[in-house]
Design an enzyme around this catalytic site. Structure first.
Site, mmCIF file in Angstrom:
data_model
loop_
_atom_site.group_PDB
_atom_site.id
_atom_site.type_symbol
_atom_site.label_atom_id
_atom_site.label_comp_id
_atom_site.label_asym_id
_atom_site.label_seq_id
_atom_site.Cartn_x
_atom_site.Cartn_y
_atom_site.Cartn_z
ATOM 1 N N GLN A 90 -4.592 -1.362 9.706
ATOM 2 C CA GLN A 90 -4.414 -2.826 8.881
ATOM 3 C C GLN A 90 -5.253 -3.668 9.809
ATOM 4 O O GLN A 90 -4.746 -3.851 11.033
ATOM 5 C CB GLN A 90 -3.175 -3.068 8.710
ATOM 6 C CG GLN A 90 -2.668 -4.340 7.963
ATOM 7 C CD GLN A 90 -3.379 -4.432 6.375
ATOM 8 O OE1 GLN A 90 -3.087 -3.356 5.770
ATOM 9 N NE2 GLN A 90 -3.847 -5.421 6.268
ATOM 10 N N LYS B 199 0.797 -1.282 -0.042
ATOM 11 C CA LYS B 199 -0.131 -0.041 -0.048
ATOM 12 C C LYS B 199 0.843 1.404 -0.131
ATOM 13 O O LYS B 199 0.638 2.107 -0.676
ATOM 14 C CB LYS B 199 -0.799 -0.039 1.245
ATOM 15 C CG LYS B 199 -1.978 -1.086 1.048
ATOM 16 C CD LYS B 199 -2.851 -1.279 2.326
ATOM 17 C CE LYS B 199 -3.863 -2.363 2.050
ATOM 18 N NZ LYS B 199 -4.692 -2.728 3.395
ATOM 19 N N ASP C 184 -11.222 2.906 4.157
ATOM 20 C CA ASP C 184 -11.637 1.807 4.276
ATOM 21 C C ASP C 184 -13.002 1.334 4.143
ATOM 22 O O ASP C 184 -13.327 0.171 3.744
ATOM 23 C CB ASP C 184 -10.955 0.804 5.356
ATOM 24 C CG ASP C 184 -9.624 -0.049 4.902
ATOM 25 O OD1 ASP C 184 -9.634 -0.406 3.869
ATOM 26 O OD2 ASP C 184 -9.022 -0.469 5.830
#
Ligand code: NAD
Length: 284
Positions: A95, A51, A118
């Site tokens: 994460q 990422k 997200d």
């Protein structure tokens, strides 16, 4: 059957993001993504590195926060609160999975919805399900991009989603419903799954079960999106496979490979969401 190239499509999205970033930079705004990793899970470490590399590729500033495995919920919430206030941060990515001592939902709920790239915050989940403007979870967004490359008109198509998780199954079902598909969401307790799968014009598998979707589960002319990422060992060698075996799928219209399908699109959509969040910040 067409194999949909997720890697090429992701590069196309990243190219557009790079142009948008250049535009934002000319107005003095550098989009920023805070990436928070707690502990030392090797898979999470790989995802985070990928990422960050893609952020750099398009000119998004990546701010990495690595915390020890013993971090408490309170400590993580304190970091989230400071990132929420930080004017250089447009997106916050925590994460997952988090170590067991951390209250994951409390952490996701603490991210300000406008920086929730997200798309896991209840406000964004609610907006997605009511058709409002939301930051949409990256993997489902990637699935829709992949589908749109081979389907012009979604209206009335029968879509079957295997898996009902909050991060893939449910949001992808919402997005398909939004495009006027007739959607069936299935899961591990669904009865007659093969028969239900065979009715699908669009079959999205997000079960995490290698070999689950057999060629005879796929209707001739259907499009298969394989979200599964499964590690298997064959003849002493490690291999990443999806939920479906593409050999024998010649009767499908199109399908995504694993690797090289949904995976790269997930990262591209994260960057896309971050650039979008930055563009909204500029306008408001
Ligand atoms: P999850 O474990 O939270 O959910 C899995 C879902 O699949 C559950 O609803 C379960 O009921 C269902 N399921 C499991 N086995 C089944 C079976 N045999 N028959 C029918 N339903 C079954 O998983 P998740 O987080 O939604 O992820 C699903 C898969 O997608 C995993 O392999 C994961 O690694 C992968 N994934 C890939 C990406 C990507 O970017 N490529 C992103 C997220 C998840």
């Amino acid at each position: 059957m067409k194999i949909i190239d997720g890697t090429a499509m992701a590069e196309g999205i990243l190219g557009k993001c790079a142009e948008a970033v250049a535009g934002l930079k000319s107005t003095g705004v550098i989009p920023g993504l805070a990436v928070v990793l707690v502990g030392h899970d090797p898979a999470s470490d790989i995802y985070v590195r990928r990422k960050i590399a893609k952020c750099r590729q398009v000119g998004v500033r990546a701010l990495e926060h690595r915390l020890p495995a013993a971090t408490t919920t309170a400590e993580l919430l304190k970091l989230i609160a400071s990132l929420n206030k930080n004017g250089e941060v447009d997106g916050i990515l925590v994460q997952l999975p988090l170590p067991r001592q951390i209250d994951e939902q409390a952490v996701l709920d603490a991210i300000i919805p406008s920086k929730d790239v997200d798309g896991f915050h209840p406000v964004n989940v609610g907006r997605l399900s009511t058709g409002g403007k939301a930051l949409v979870p990256c993997t489902p967004l990637g699935c829709m991009h992949l589908l749109s490359s081979v389907i012009d008109d979604f209206r009335g198509l029968k879509a079957v989603v295997i898996g009902k998780s909050n991060i893939v199954g449910k949001p992808v079902a919402m997005l398909l419903l939004d495009r006027e598909c007739t959607v069936t969401v299935t899961h591990v307790h669904t009865r007659n799954l093969p028969e239900i799968a065979r009715t699908a014009d669009i079959l999205v598998s997000a079960a995490g079960s290698p070999g689950l979707v057999r060629p005879d589960w796929v209707k001739p002319g259907a499009v298969l999106i394989d979200v599964g990422v499964n590690e298997i060992f064959e003849n002493g060698r490690r291999r990443i496979v999806g939920d479906a075996e593409l050999d024998g799928l010649t009767h499908a219209k199109a399908a995504t490979p694993v690797p090289g399908g949904v995976g790269p699109m997930t990262i591209a959509c994260l960057i896309e969401n971050t650039v979008r969040a930055a563009a909204i910040r500029v306008r408001t």
